[in-house]
Motif scaffolding. Structure first.
Motif, mmCIF file in Angstrom:
data_model
loop_
_atom_site.group_PDB
_atom_site.id
_atom_site.type_symbol
_atom_site.label_atom_id
_atom_site.label_comp_id
_atom_site.label_asym_id
_atom_site.label_seq_id
_atom_site.Cartn_x
_atom_site.Cartn_y
_atom_site.Cartn_z
ATOM 1 N N ASN A 98 -38.723 -6.971 13.416
ATOM 2 C CA ASN A 98 -37.527 -6.189 13.088
ATOM 3 C C ASN A 98 -36.327 -6.678 13.901
ATOM 4 O OD1 ASN A 98 -38.575 -5.245 15.498
ATOM 5 N ND2 ASN A 98 -38.422 -3.072 14.977
ATOM 6 N N CYS A 108 -39.450 -3.344 8.649
ATOM 7 C CA CYS A 108 -39.845 -4.557 7.932
ATOM 8 C C CYS A 108 -41.072 -5.234 8.542
ATOM 9 C CB CYS A 108 -38.673 -5.534 7.844
ATOM 10 S SG CYS A 108 -38.003 -6.057 9.435
ATOM 11 N N GLN A 116 -33.876 -7.759 4.642
ATOM 12 C CA GLN A 116 -33.011 -7.107 5.630
ATOM 13 C C GLN A 116 -31.540 -7.322 5.291
ATOM 14 O OE1 GLN A 116 -32.753 -4.607 7.930
ATOM 15 N NE2 GLN A 116 -34.198 -5.598 9.335
#
Length: 302
Positions: free
Chosen positions: A232, A54, A41
């Motif tokens: 996330n 993700c 990220q």
């Protein structure tokens, strides 16, 4: 770092179990999955993008590798490689849509998040995958260190942070990541192949999500199709708390590790205080708003 120290002091005052070696070891084990996701990220956010997929990609990778090993009878190393390959391909797809189709990263990763969630439920029939080979749980086992026990997965996370720090600080590609995040058009005019760089960044992020899926399986011992639904938010919180700007071009990868530890400390401390998991999510949301507000203030001040 100051926020991490203050949080530790606060929770140690609330619970005598917080600063015990056993609980510190538990926090590092709880953080290792989010910590590895946060590396990918961070790479994406440094380029002024964001990756909402993700957590779901991690779940898809975990279910893929466990199904291939547990149900299809594939050897554990090949199954693990296939799971990481699936998330790497998904990261490549994200990068291709951003660079070639010229779609915003937010929209692209929002779409792939939902696709990954649906695929995870379909291929697993929404059932947890059990009876896995021993290799899948190896990274979840612990070894004694300084009077406590540390998981092999935690060591893997720290090594990955060291590698990412070196790549961003000491290589031309790493400096190009910052340049593209600061000004993509200026970077292109200076000779940087911005599209190729972004494609590599999203693909690398996908590969890291695959490693995180293996760590998640190692920690729980199962392939869980319900995993990854809050990661996330956790990763964005960790990255922004660690000092990486959501506008790209500024941040230190090791700060994301500190941010992940802050998230882990808050969740662990609130659990020891007997708080519901709903309040843990509430605090995480408040933390990300506070971190973004601080980032905005520092940019205006600069």
């Amino acid at each position: 770092m100051l926020a991490l120290v203050v949080a530790c002091l606060f929770f140690s005052a609330q619970s005598p179990r917080f600063l015990t070696l056993g609980n510190v070891s538990l926090i590092t084990q709880q953080v290792m999955v989010v910590g590895v996701l946060a590396i990918g990220q961070t790479l994406v956010i440094l380029t002024a993008g964001i990756d909402l997929s993700c957590g779901m990609l991690m779940a898809l990778g975990g279910v893929t590798m466990t199904l291939l090993a547990g149900k299809a009878g594939m050897s554990a190393p090949v199954a693990i490689a296939a799971g990481i390959g699936a998330t790497t391909f998904a990261g490549f797809l994200n990068g291709w849509l951003v660079t070639r189709v010229k779609l915003p990263p937010f929209i692209v990763t929002l779409g792939t998040m939902n696709i990954a969630f649906a695929l995870t439920q379909i291929v697993s029939s929404s059932q947890t995958v059990t009876d896995l080979p021993q290799l899948f749980t190896t990274l979840g086992t612990t070894v004694p260190l300084f009077g406590t026990r540390i998981a092999y997965g935690t060591v893997v996370m720290l090594l990955l942070y060291g590698l990412a720090w070196w790549l961003l600080r000491e290589t031309a590609g790493g400096r190009h990541v910052y340049a593209v995040g600061n000004n993509r058009e200026a970077s292109r005019l200076s000779g940087i192949d911005t599209e190729r760089l972004l494609l590599v960044v999203y693909t690398m992020a996908g590969a890291l999500y695959g490693v995180a899926s293996l760590l998640a399986v190692a920690r729980t011992g199962v392939g869980d199709p319900q995993a990854g639904q809050t990661e996330n938010l956790d990763t964005v919180t960790a990255v922004v708390l660690g000092g990486t700007s959501l506008f790209g071009g500024r941040g230190v990868i090791l700060g994301s590790l500190v941010g992940a530890l802050i998230v882990g400390v808050f969740r662990n401390g609130l659990t020891l205080m007997g708080m519901s998991s709903v309040y843990q999510i509430l605090v995480t949301g408040a933390l990300v708003i506070l971190a973004v507000a601080t980032d905005q203030w520092s940019r205006r001040h600069a």
